[in-house]
Design an enzyme around this catalytic site. Sequence first.
Site, PDB file in Angstrom:
ATOM      1  N   ALA A  15      39.554  42.804  41.675  1.00  0.00           N
ATOM      2  CA  ALA A  15      38.263  42.206  42.000  1.00  0.00           C
ATOM      3  C   ALA A  15      37.121  43.205  42.172  1.00  0.00           C
ATOM      4  O   ALA A  15      36.009  42.957  41.698  1.00  0.00           O
ATOM      5  CB  ALA A  15      38.389  41.322  43.232  1.00  0.00           C
ATOM      6  N   ARG A  37      45.358  34.360  51.229  1.00  0.00           N
ATOM      7  CA  ARG A  37      46.395  33.657  51.985  1.00  0.00           C
ATOM      8  C   ARG A  37      46.467  34.182  53.420  1.00  0.00           C
ATOM      9  O   ARG A  37      46.767  33.441  54.352  1.00  0.00           O
ATOM     10  CB  ARG A  37      47.739  33.823  51.288  1.00  0.00           C
ATOM     11  CG  ARG A  37      47.873  33.040  49.987  1.00  0.00           C
ATOM     12  CD  ARG A  37      49.176  33.374  49.294  1.00  0.00           C
ATOM     13  NE  ARG A  37      49.237  34.783  48.932  1.00  0.00           N
ATOM     14  CZ  ARG A  37      50.320  35.383  48.462  1.00  0.00           C
ATOM     15  NH1 ARG A  37      51.446  34.708  48.321  1.00  0.00           N
ATOM     16  NH2 ARG A  37      50.296  36.661  48.146  1.00  0.00           N
ATOM     17  N   LYS A  97      42.639  36.807  32.715  1.00  0.00           N
ATOM     18  CA  LYS A  97      43.656  36.627  31.696  1.00  0.00           C
ATOM     19  C   LYS A  97      45.035  36.857  32.286  1.00  0.00           C
ATOM     20  O   LYS A  97      45.144  37.529  33.315  1.00  0.00           O
ATOM     21  CB  LYS A  97      43.408  37.551  30.501  1.00  0.00           C
ATOM     22  CG  LYS A  97      42.930  38.962  30.812  1.00  0.00           C
ATOM     23  CD  LYS A  97      43.702  39.819  31.775  1.00  0.00           C
ATOM     24  CE  LYS A  97      45.105  40.149  31.387  1.00  0.00           C
ATOM     25  NZ  LYS A  97      45.804  40.968  32.432  1.00  0.00           N
ATOM     26  N   ARG A 165      53.657  41.054  38.733  1.00  0.00           N
ATOM     27  CA  ARG A 165      53.657  40.903  37.276  1.00  0.00           C
ATOM     28  C   ARG A 165      55.061  40.915  36.680  1.00  0.00           C
ATOM     29  O   ARG A 165      55.233  40.673  35.493  1.00  0.00           O
ATOM     30  CB  ARG A 165      52.781  41.985  36.648  1.00  0.00           C
ATOM     31  CG  ARG A 165      51.298  41.678  36.808  1.00  0.00           C
ATOM     32  CD  ARG A 165      50.406  42.821  36.425  1.00  0.00           C
ATOM     33  NE  ARG A 165      50.344  43.825  37.475  1.00  0.00           N
ATOM     34  CZ  ARG A 165      49.511  44.859  37.455  1.00  0.00           C
ATOM     35  NH1 ARG A 165      48.677  45.019  36.429  1.00  0.00           N
ATOM     36  NH2 ARG A 165      49.503  45.737  38.450  1.00  0.00           N
TER      37      ARG A 165
END
Length: 327
Positions: A15, A37, A97, A165
């Site tokens: 970010a 969260r 993406k 990932r």
Amino acid sequence: MDHVRIGILGAARIAPAAIIKPAQAVDDAEVVAVAARDRSRAEKFAAKRGVPRVHDSYDALIADPEIDAIYNPLPNGLHAEWTLKALAAGKHVLCEKPFTANAAEAEEVAAAADASGLVVMEAFHYRYHPLARRMKEVVDTGVLGDIQRVETAMCIPLPLKNDIRYRLDLAGGATMDVGCYALHMARLMGGEPDVAAARYKLSAPDVDRWMQADLAFPGGATGQMTCSLMSRQLLKVSVKVTGTEGAMKVLNPTAQFHHRLTLRVGCRTTRENFGRKPTYEYQLDAFTGAVLRGEPTLTPPSDSILNMRAIDAVYRAAGLPLRGSVS
């Protein structure tokens, strides 16, 4: 609306580079809130990055009437869910993406975007840089002759096996995380490919750490896409297009840091470099232009569907399950 007020879903590592720093350079954009969260994590993120408001939850963020658009950098498997919720709340969305976990989800999001009239844009930041425009121009103008071969690679080192990932339940895998770039670039250069075959190496059951796919393009050209998060080839980010009259090689087509385009036509070779303005600034300019002035984008949901179909085809050719299809 004279500028776009943006809220961030999650205190993601990407970010600051992808949205906070560019917003400081783009007059039409302002980052106004973040939610995570863990509220304490969001508070630390906001304090460090100068984000004025912190929300207790993702739902509270997208319900905020003083937010016009959402930046969605959540894990891959959550992209569709929270983009759909943002659209239902009347927010424009810049989604990281890969757009969704699979093509079926991409079609659902695209239909919701069409029905809402809101802007939804996939964050393939490289596509908005002058380097990508020049790459496409070289191919489209025919200076290379008939295209015969397209090779793309996106190989980066990510040795942390506990990284999200590598999580199948969050739609992880090399093809999702970096292969989405390599396939997007292959499509930009050659059109919509068929996947003839695919080979892989796994980091965990059904989670690819390396993938290579053989491609066949509509005009008769062949191709190959290689991607990895963990392999002996630690770093390779490149595009090579070969035609009957010449070849184009691009070092670092994502245009992050050093990049170069080398064009060989006949016996003449030229090298081109481009400015240092970050790709993320170009991307944010395009997003705010679409929101404020209705300008078209280069990575709309219709393009995202096609890229997710290509990703799905690679997994099918490899004999691996589609992401998002696991319980």
